[in-house]
Design a protein around this motif. Structure first.
Motif, PDB file in Angstrom:
ATOM      1  N   UNK A  98       0.781  -0.840   0.011  1.00 27.18           N
ATOM      2  CA  UNK A  98       0.251   0.114   0.307  1.00 27.18           C
ATOM      3  C   UNK A  98       1.574   1.494   0.007  1.00 27.18           C
ATOM      4  N   UNK A  99       1.877   1.170   0.628  1.00 32.06           N
ATOM      5  CA  UNK A  99       2.616   2.514   1.279  1.00 32.06           C
ATOM      6  C   UNK A  99       3.493   3.105  -0.242  1.00 32.06           C
ATOM      7  N   UNK A 100       4.094   1.655  -1.318  1.00 34.12           N
ATOM      8  CA  UNK A 100       4.614   1.507  -2.408  1.00 34.12           C
ATOM      9  C   UNK A 100       4.181   1.731  -3.341  1.00 34.12           C
ATOM     10  N   UNK A 101       2.406   1.741  -3.428  1.00 31.87           N
ATOM     11  CA  UNK A 101       1.749   2.326  -4.649  1.00 31.87           C
ATOM     12  C   UNK A 101       0.851   3.620  -4.733  1.00 31.87           C
ATOM     13  N   UNK A 102       1.125   4.012  -2.830  1.00 32.75           N
ATOM     14  CA  UNK A 102       0.272   5.375  -2.622  1.00 32.75           C
ATOM     15  C   UNK A 102       1.853   6.342  -3.627  1.00 32.75           C
ATOM     16  N   UNK A 103       3.055   5.812  -2.377  1.00 27.58           N
ATOM     17  CA  UNK A 103       3.955   6.734  -3.212  1.00 27.58           C
ATOM     18  C   UNK A 103       4.562   6.638  -4.642  1.00 27.58           C
ATOM     19  N   UNK A 104       4.225   5.196  -4.962  1.00 28.70           N
ATOM     20  CA  UNK A 104       4.964   5.380  -6.690  1.00 28.70           C
ATOM     21  C   UNK A 104       3.470   6.192  -7.946  1.00 28.70           C
ATOM     22  N   UNK A 105       2.456   6.729  -7.336  1.00 25.68           N
ATOM     23  CA  UNK A 105       1.279   6.831  -7.666  1.00 25.68           C
ATOM     24  C   UNK A 105       1.725   8.503  -8.143  1.00 25.68           C
ATOM     25  N   UNK A 106       2.886   8.936  -7.169  1.00 21.42           N
ATOM     26  CA  UNK A 106       3.386  10.069  -7.397  1.00 21.42           C
ATOM     27  C   UNK A 106       4.540  10.362  -8.271  1.00 21.42           C
TER      28      UNK A 106
END
Length: 823
Positions: free
Chosen positions: A703-711
């Motif tokens: 979740x954290x990786x996905x949220x940060x990669x999105x930006x």
């Protein structure tokens, strides 16, 4: 009888007896007796009466002889013994019957009780001689013996008398009653002391029992708080994965049906997170670990935000929703805006939930000013009574009527009202506000009032069944208000409505730079300078609602005048006279309530509309007709446009930003060009940044990786503290680290401490080069124990609560990275 001659002596003391009983004695030489001689000589030498020893008289009684010296009249005043002897011319003596004397005295003292009297010659104390009475003293009451001394004038002889009762003295009645009462009083005192001692012992036992129960209750309460914290943490951890994955899913290409399902699941998850946060707030308050912020904020903007949250629901129900803040309330105050928003949101949310018609009205005044003008004003119209409230319906608190608002509104208030209160408030650094949330809902039953602030309790079982909710919001709100230095209470009348009110204490913001900064940020939302100097006429038959409209116009710098009907508006419009000669006096707009427009004054409205559309004049300079409505049908909207209203209808609830946007569109006002700013999005902040995510939970890492990669961030994930230390061995190329706090083997605090130690050692050997300090942000679902102070103490730079939200993530990283323009 043969008379013996007296022996030859140096001197004689012949005595002549005067009693007839002894007249047969012709003469007697008193010097012939040894004792008599001694007494005569002593009496002559001392000049005082002298007693003989007791002797037996002829009547067998004991008696004594008392002898007085007789001197020549020429005796000097202070003679010597020799002068006394020479001046002696004779003696006067007499015998006394001691027993007769005592019995005569006793006769005078006769009483009911026989008395025993003994008289003694105690010249010789070792062998006292009894002169009256019996030698034996057996019998009688010796406890009341009384001893008296006799003084016959002879200093040589000493006598005493002892008196006592022949029988034991009877006990007096007074003594008996006194003894009885003393006994009773003593018994009562003893019983009271005994009872008091028993009571004290029982109280001490009860106290110890209560102390034990109190300790057990406190332990149970603490255990409950810890249980809630633990359970909430365990719930939030999977919820972080659910909501995070839902957000990532929504960022992908989905069909309309799939997107609807995903959005529904996300809304349910956010509702569950809200409930968890409320339970956590309650647990933190009970544990005493909830701390308040102290930052400058504009409470008027917070009220606008809260009204925006419930605007759709209120419009669907046709319920009037409005807010009013007194001009006396400072624009910027210092306090906790988040908790203030939470309380207002809770109260307004409850009012929207339980109100099907009428209105919901939020008011904010200075506390001292508000409490001084609460009065009821009712205006009777024919058979039914119309109340001077926001919607004209009766409310629970009759003090929140138009009369009260009129006194609190500067436009109507006389100069001498509440002047002392205002001066007092202005001189103090603290400001106490009174906030009320009034509704015309279902009210609260009488038997349910005591349960209103009880956690997880509602009025009755049907409440949660018909309206939903958990019953924890009000209890949290009351505790938050208490933390902010105020109190909360309510007035309710079943089937009429409820008014919840609370006080809260803030500080005035004295830092000019901070105030200007907050005002600058507000001016970016709506531009009051654009409307400054404009004039408006508000047409509304309800004075409270009209005052709310004027309040929002005044925030934009618009001067507003209120008229009660369209007919009055026509009259007001006509007073301006010729449009050509005095065109500058025309109002810029007429804001007309839908009720007033549909009140039946069509002819007057047509006249007003025609005046506003006269030929030969610039359309832009003539007043605009703008409709105000809580809800409006498409047919009503078309009719409004046909009669001359502007295309834009200002929908309620009114907010400054929304009113500003509508007026800009209607009036054709262009905003001043704003300087181009760099992108402040998360993508601009995180694009190209290499970030390390440390979390022992695989789902959380995704979740954290996905949220940060999105930006646009380059994310590397590890699952433990030791792995993070290996990755962050200096030198490294990571720009930031998101560190979970609760991890096995090595928690986030210890890992952060070791990372800072490595950086300190590297900086010590850098010899003036660039210093190493990588931003480390804590991320955890444990919002009770992971406080910001503890994070900062171990070397962390910030805190991000799970689940991630774009706004909180942006606020956390914005202080460390500069935003870059993004194409």
């Amino acid at each position: 009888m043969e008379k013996d001659p007296s022996p030859v002596r140096d001197e004689y003391a012949p005595v002549i007896f005067s009693q007839e009983t002894v007249s047969y004695i012709e003469s007697l030489d008193m010097m012939s007796g040894e004792e008599d001689r001694e007494n005569i000589l002593r009496a002559r030498a001392t000049g005082k009466a002298v007693l003989t020893s007791p002797f037996r008289l002829l009547n067998d009684h004991l008696g004594v002889v008392l002898t007085f010296p007789v001197y020549d009249s020429n005796l000097p005043a202070n003679p010597t013994v020799r002068e006394r002897i020479e001046a002696t011319v004779g003696y006067l003596g007499g015998s006394f019957d001691v027993e007769s004397l005592v019995e005569n005295l006793l006769g005078q003292l006769a009483g009911n009780q026989a008395i025993v009297v003994n008289a003694y010659d105690i010249t010789n104390l070792s062998d006292p001689l009894i002169v009256y009475g019996h030698q034996s003293q057996d019998g009688g009451d010796m406890s009341l013996k009384h001893v008296s001394r006799f003084d016959f004038g002879d200093p040589f002889r000493k006598h005493e008398m002892i008196c006592r009762y022949l029988e034991n003295a009877p006990t007096p009645w007074f003594a008996l009653t006194t003894a009885f009462f003393v006994f009773v009083i003593g018994f009562l005192l003893g019983y009271m002391i005994y009872s008091a001692a028993i009571h004290i012992v029982r109280v001490e036992d009860d106290f110890h029992t209560m102390q034990k129960l109190k300790d057990r209750a406190e332990d149970a309460d603490l255990a409950k708080s810890r249980f809630l914290a633990t359970v909430s943490h365990e719930i939030r951890t999977p919820m972080n994965g659910i909501l995070g994955m839902q957000q990532l899913l929504l960022d992908t290409d989905l069909s309309s049906t799939q997107r609807d399902y995903a959005q529904t699941a996300q809304a349910c998850g956010e509702a569950l997170i809200t409930l968890i946060n409320e339970v956590l707030d309650r647990a933190k308050m009970e544990a005493g670990k909830l701390e308040l912020e102290a930052v400058p904020f504009d409470l008027r903007s917070i009220l606008d935000d809260v009204l925006s949250l419930f605007s759709e629901k209120s419009m669907q129900k046709g319920v009037e929703l409005a807010a009013f803040v007194s001009d006396k309330v400072p624009e910027i105050v210092v306090g906790d805006p988040g908790r203030f928003r939470q309380v207002i949101t809770n109260l307004v949310g409850n009012s929207v939930k339980f109100t099907e018609k009428g209105h919901i009205f939020v008011q904010v005044h200075l506390a001292e000013e508000a409490t001084s003008v609460m009065n009821l004003v009712k205006t009777e119209n024919g058979e039914e009574t119309e109340f001077n409230t926001l919607s004209g319906k009766q409310v629970a608190d009759d003090g929140t009527s138009w009369e009260t608002l009129k006194l609190l509104d500067d436009e109507f208030r006389s100069n001498n009202i509440t002047t002392d209160h205002n001066n007092h408030q202005s001189n103090s650094n603290n400001v106490t506000l009174m906030v009320s949330v009034e509704d015309t809902g279902i009210g609260i039953p009488e038997d349910a009032k005591s349960r209103v602030f009880t956690p997880f309790m509602q009025a009755d079982s049907s409440t949660s069944r018909n309206y939903g909710g958990t019953g924890i919001g009000l209890s949290i709100s009351k505790l938050l208000v208490k933390l902010m230095g105020g109190f909360m209470d309510f007035i309710t009348r079943q089937h009429i409505g409820s008014t919840f009110f609370f006080t809260v204490e803030f500080q005035r913001c004295e830092k000019t730079a901070v105030v200007l900064d907050v005002k600058k940020s507000l001016s970016e939302v709506f531009h009051p300078t654009v409307f400054k100097g404009m004039k408006a006429v508000v047409v509304d038959g309800k004075p409270v609602r009209a005052s709310v409209t004027r309040y929002h116009l005044k925030r934009l710098g618009i001067q507003a005048e209120i008229v009660a009907s369209v007919r009055n508006a026509v009259a007001l419009f006509g007073k301006y006279g010729s449009f050509i000669s005095i065109i500058e006096k025309l109002p810029d707009m007429f804001l007309i309530e839908k009720d007033s427009w549909l009140s039946g004054e069509e002819e007057c409205f047509i006249q007003l509309s025609n005046n506003c559309r006269q030929n030969g004049h610039s359309y832009n300079k003539l007043p605009k007709l703008i409709l105000l409505a809580t809800n409006i049908t498409s047919a009503e909207s078309d009719k409004a446009k046909a009669v001359g209203f502007s295309d834009t209808v200002i929908m309620k609830p009114l907010r400054a930003s929304m009113v500003a946007a509508c007026l800009e569109q209607v009036l054709g006002v262009n905003r001043k060009s704003q300087p181009v700013k760099k992108s402040t999005s998360l993508h601009g902040l995180l694009c190209g940044k290499k970030i390390l995510v440390v979390d022992d939970n695989a789902v959380n890492r995704r979740v954290a990786a996905g949220a940060l990669k999105k930006f646009g961030a380059d994310v590397h994930c590890v699952e433990s503290g030791p792995d993070a230390l290996k990755c962050l061995q200096i030198p490294h190329d990571f720009d930031a680290c998101f560190m979970d706090i609760q991890m096995p083997e090595m928690d986030g605090f210890e890992a952060t401490h070791l990372i800072r130690e490595m950086e300190r050692k590297a900086n010590a050997h850098a010899n003036g080069g660039d210093e190493w300090h990588m931003p480390i942000l804590a991320m955890t679902a444990d919002v009770i124990h992971a406080t910001l102070d503890k994070c900062l103490k171990c070397g962390m730079d910030g805190y991000v609560s799970k689940p991630f939200k774009e706004k909180t993530l942006y606020q956390a990283v914005a202080k460390f990275f500069e935003s870059k323009p993004v194409s």
